[in-house]
Enzyme design. Sequence first.
Site, mmCIF file in Angstrom:
data_model
loop_
_atom_site.group_PDB
_atom_site.id
_atom_site.type_symbol
_atom_site.label_atom_id
_atom_site.label_comp_id
_atom_site.label_asym_id
_atom_site.label_seq_id
_atom_site.Cartn_x
_atom_site.Cartn_y
_atom_site.Cartn_z
ATOM 1 N N THR A 14 0.817 -1.218 0.000
ATOM 2 C CA THR A 14 0.000 0.000 0.000
ATOM 3 C C THR A 14 0.850 1.267 0.000
ATOM 4 O OG1 THR A 14 -1.584 -1.241 1.304
ATOM 5 C CG2 THR A 14 -1.888 1.123 1.248
ATOM 6 N N GLY A 136 1.610 7.572 10.924
ATOM 7 C CA GLY A 136 1.260 7.723 9.512
ATOM 8 C C GLY A 136 1.481 9.118 8.968
ATOM 9 N N LYS A 207 6.249 2.717 18.132
ATOM 10 C CA LYS A 207 6.204 4.152 17.813
ATOM 11 C C LYS A 207 6.591 4.983 19.044
ATOM 12 C CE LYS A 207 2.516 3.031 14.566
ATOM 13 N NZ LYS A 207 1.081 2.856 14.406
HETATM 14 N N1 HSE Z 1 -2.007 -1.097 12.230
HETATM 15 C C1 HSE Z 1 -1.418 0.187 12.398
HETATM 16 C C2 HSE Z 1 -2.475 1.117 12.972
HETATM 17 C C3 HSE Z 1 -0.906 0.711 11.087
HETATM 18 O O1 HSE Z 1 -3.637 0.738 13.026
HETATM 19 O O2 HSE Z 1 -2.161 2.197 13.397
HETATM 20 C C4 HSE Z 1 0.119 1.778 11.250
HETATM 21 O O3 HSE Z 1 1.153 1.337 12.073
#
Ligand code: HSE
Length: 428
Positions: A14, A136, A207
């Site tokens: 993606t 993100g 993160k």
């Molecule tokens: N699965 C992760 C989320 C994607 O839902 O934030 C980004 O790390």
Amino acid sequence: MSHPLRLGIAGLGTVGVGVVKIIRQQTALLKARTGREIIITAVSARTKDCDRGVPLNSYAWEDNPVALATRDDVDIFVELMGGADGPAKIATEAAIAAGKHVITANKAMLAMHGHPLALAAEAKGVSLRYEAAVAGGIPVIKTLTEGLAGNEITRIMGVMNGSCNYILTRMEDSGLSYQEIFAEADGLGYLEADPQLDVGGIDAAHKLAILSSIAFGTKVDFDGIVIEGIERVSIEDINAAADMGYKIKLLGVTQMTGRGLEQRMQPCLVPASSPLGQLQGGTNMIVIEGDSIEQVVLRGPGAGMGPTASAVMGDVCDIARGFQLPVFGQPAKTLTSATPAKSTRPAPYYLRMGLVDKPGALAKIATVLGEAGISIDRMRQYGHADTSAPVLIVTHKISSAAIDIALEAMERTGVLASAPVALRIEEG
Ligand code: HSE
């Protein structure tokens, strides 16, 4: 005008496809903003012959990401394969050794190997950029390393996993159980291939580990994070928390304390009216507190093609402009080893329990709390039809150790009809 900046992209899922799309669709805008043409010279993925919805045949193909990373016609190795170890790490190390800049969305790799990779990149004089790895499309790495560089950071907290926030807010809205909404989210493809990474709090903790390093000048310390996922969050707790004015969130918190670096990723209650309390669905939010700024709140999409590719492209543009920063905001060799805090800062707690409905039951629980040094702020007992009386208690600030002692002592009172639940309340 400078020569084109040449990208080699490894991983055409993606995010990789999103990056290809932006480079194809925004060619003129990117050139206007950076003064350079940004082109893709080569790509690599596990499978070659599949339709990814973007034309790829004008780019050279490499089966092996290491070969891609070290090509003479690649200036930036864009690592979008994922995985803490294996091909992603090997190819990243090879790219750095070959003097290439690296851009990655790989939070697991940075959480596990961020410090040695940063040392290697800085020794080689290349960039290692990772805006896409945390939250993100939210530019939180840039915010911390640049915009807030003049602040002593006092605390960062946030919702860093969209899938968990989706599950928790869907439970709130629908009144359905964790198991039912987990199945729904899985069916919609909202969870990682290994859902435990999401619901177990691991993805979000990766993160948090990265943010801690930038905020506090410490080497990334994933193992120092106390992690608890959302699996034990019940619809009863979501409803009861709402009744007391709270929402339940999978909340990451990092702060430097006199007892060391406190890093936690766990379900917490937050005030329903706070920005975090109002966060719905798959959106992420990071709250940064600093001595001069007081509080900055960043909110936005934490995953998905456009947002994550946007974060990658922000890094591409910085490199195109010749802008270079230490990987974690200060030279990697100056990062210190974090001492994990052995205990957490005192906080109010939410307690929910079922009591046998007989005289003196509540008094016994109040005594246990008093003996553990826990002061009650608010309490509510609900009407009930059976022999178990549901009771909610919000405490004043207290240590987690005192809560553990009280929970153990409650078990011995003989008045519990169901196991008590304790959740931390994070204020602010
Ligand atoms: N699965 C992760 C989320 C994607 O839902 O934030 C980004 O790390």
